[in-house]
Every structure is written in structure tokens, then in C-alpha cells.
Design a protein around this motif. Sequence first.
Motif, short mmCIF file in Angstrom:
data_model
loop_
_atom_site.label_atom_id
_atom_site.label_comp_id
_atom_site.label_asym_id
_atom_site.label_seq_id
_atom_site.Cartn_x
_atom_site.Cartn_y
_atom_site.Cartn_z
N THR A 123 0.83 -1.21 0.00
CA THR A 123 0.00 0.00 0.00
C THR A 123 0.86 1.25 0.00
OG1 THR A 123 -0.16 0.04 2.43
CG2 THR A 123 -1.82 -1.22 1.24
N SER B 7 -1.76 3.67 -2.05
CA SER B 7 -3.18 3.33 -1.98
C SER B 7 -3.45 2.61 -0.67
CB SER B 7 -3.59 2.42 -3.15
OG SER B 7 -3.29 3.02 -4.39
N SER B 8 -4.70 2.64 -0.25
CA SER B 8 -5.09 1.93 0.96
C SER B 8 -5.34 0.46 0.64
CB SER B 8 -6.35 2.55 1.56
OG SER B 8 -7.45 2.35 0.67
N ARG B 9 -5.42 -0.35 1.69
CA ARG B 9 -5.70 -1.77 1.51
C ARG B 9 -7.06 -1.95 0.81
NH1 ARG B 9 -3.79 -6.38 4.32
NH2 ARG B 9 -2.63 -4.99 5.70
N LEU C 195 -6.88 -1.54 -2.92
CA LEU C 195 -6.15 -2.58 -3.66
C LEU C 195 -6.89 -3.91 -3.68
CD1 LEU C 195 -2.45 -1.97 -2.55
CD2 LEU C 195 -3.65 -1.08 -4.55
#
Length: 213
Positions: free
Chosen positions: A49, A54-56, A59
Amino acid sequence: RLADARLETNVGHLRELQTLHERTVESLTSGLLILEVGARISSCNPEATRIRESSRAELEGRRAEEVIPGLGAILLRSGQGRMRMRLPLALPSGAQRFLGVAASLLRNSRGEPVGHVGIFQDVTEVVRMERELRHRERLAAVGELAAGVAHEVRNPLAAISGCVEMLRALNRERTDDAEQDRLMGIVLREIERLDALIADFLQFARPGPPKPP
């Protein structure tokens, strides 16, 4: 009671193993993606991440190709063994990065493929250093070529200078033409100036001996 005690012990060991597994995955300095058979991301670690910015939640559930363009092609060939490749990546912030990506099949206890494992690292600095090294190598090659050309120019200058000196001496012996003597003096001075410029260039092009610290 004995069975309950053993079960409780086994459950405790299982929890410890699960915690160890989670901490190991979270401590990796490489991005880790666990992908289902359809190449959708089912899990990722914090480093993934961070690199992907990006956040979990952003993704997980997405296809690998959407997260890292080019990763899908690597996954298709991962059945031939572990695949490695370097891929460019445009981040949401607009920054351009390069990732060193490796992928392999994920198998269950029976050896059946159930997905893929993707591992990647940010190798942008490595790429920059490689480009800088290639640039320096090209500059060094150009410097060597220029030094060779300078030598080839310097040799005829010496011959021209010698011939003009002989003509100047003959002129003084036979006609003593002042105008011709002045013109040949200008030629000799310009030849000396060119020779000095070439000497300075060669001194600059040649690396000096290493100096001890």
C-alpha cells in the motif's frame, strides 16, 4: 479434560503461528500481493500500500493489471517458474516509479494452484543510477574519441609549423620581404595558440592520477 487441554494448547499454537505469519508479512520490506486464480487481489501487506500510494481497501478486490500495469502478463507466465521483470508505474500523485516485480504460483497442500503471489520493490533509484552510469560511460567514450581527434589535429599542426618556419627562413635569406615575414609570423602565432588549446583540452580529457585522501 485431557482432550480439552490438548485442544486448547493446539489452538494457542495455531494463534501464535497465525500472529507470527501476520507480523512477518507486515514486516516485509517488499510489497506483497496474494492473488486469486482470476488474478484479483485478495490480500496485500502494508509495504504494498505504501509503494502503490493506496489503501488496503483500494487494492483488495481489484485485478492485478489495474494495480500494476504489466503484472497480468507476468502472472500468465508464472506457471513456467518464478518470473521477474522491471515495470514502470505511474502513481496517483503523478510520480513515475519503477518496480522490480516477481511472481510465482500459489499452491495448496495438495500441490494444486490456487492463485499467485506477487512481490515487488521500488527500484526507481537503481534505475536512475543505471541511467547515470550509462550517461557517464557515453561521455567517457566521447571524451576518448575527442582526445584521439585532438591528437590527429595536433600532428599536422606541428608539420605546418615546421614548414612555415622553413619558408620564413628562406624568405629572410633571399628576398627579406617584410610583409611575407609578418604574415608567416601571424600563421606561426595562430598555430601556437591552437596547439595550446589542444594541450589544455587533452589535459582536461585525461583523468588525473588518484589522489590519496
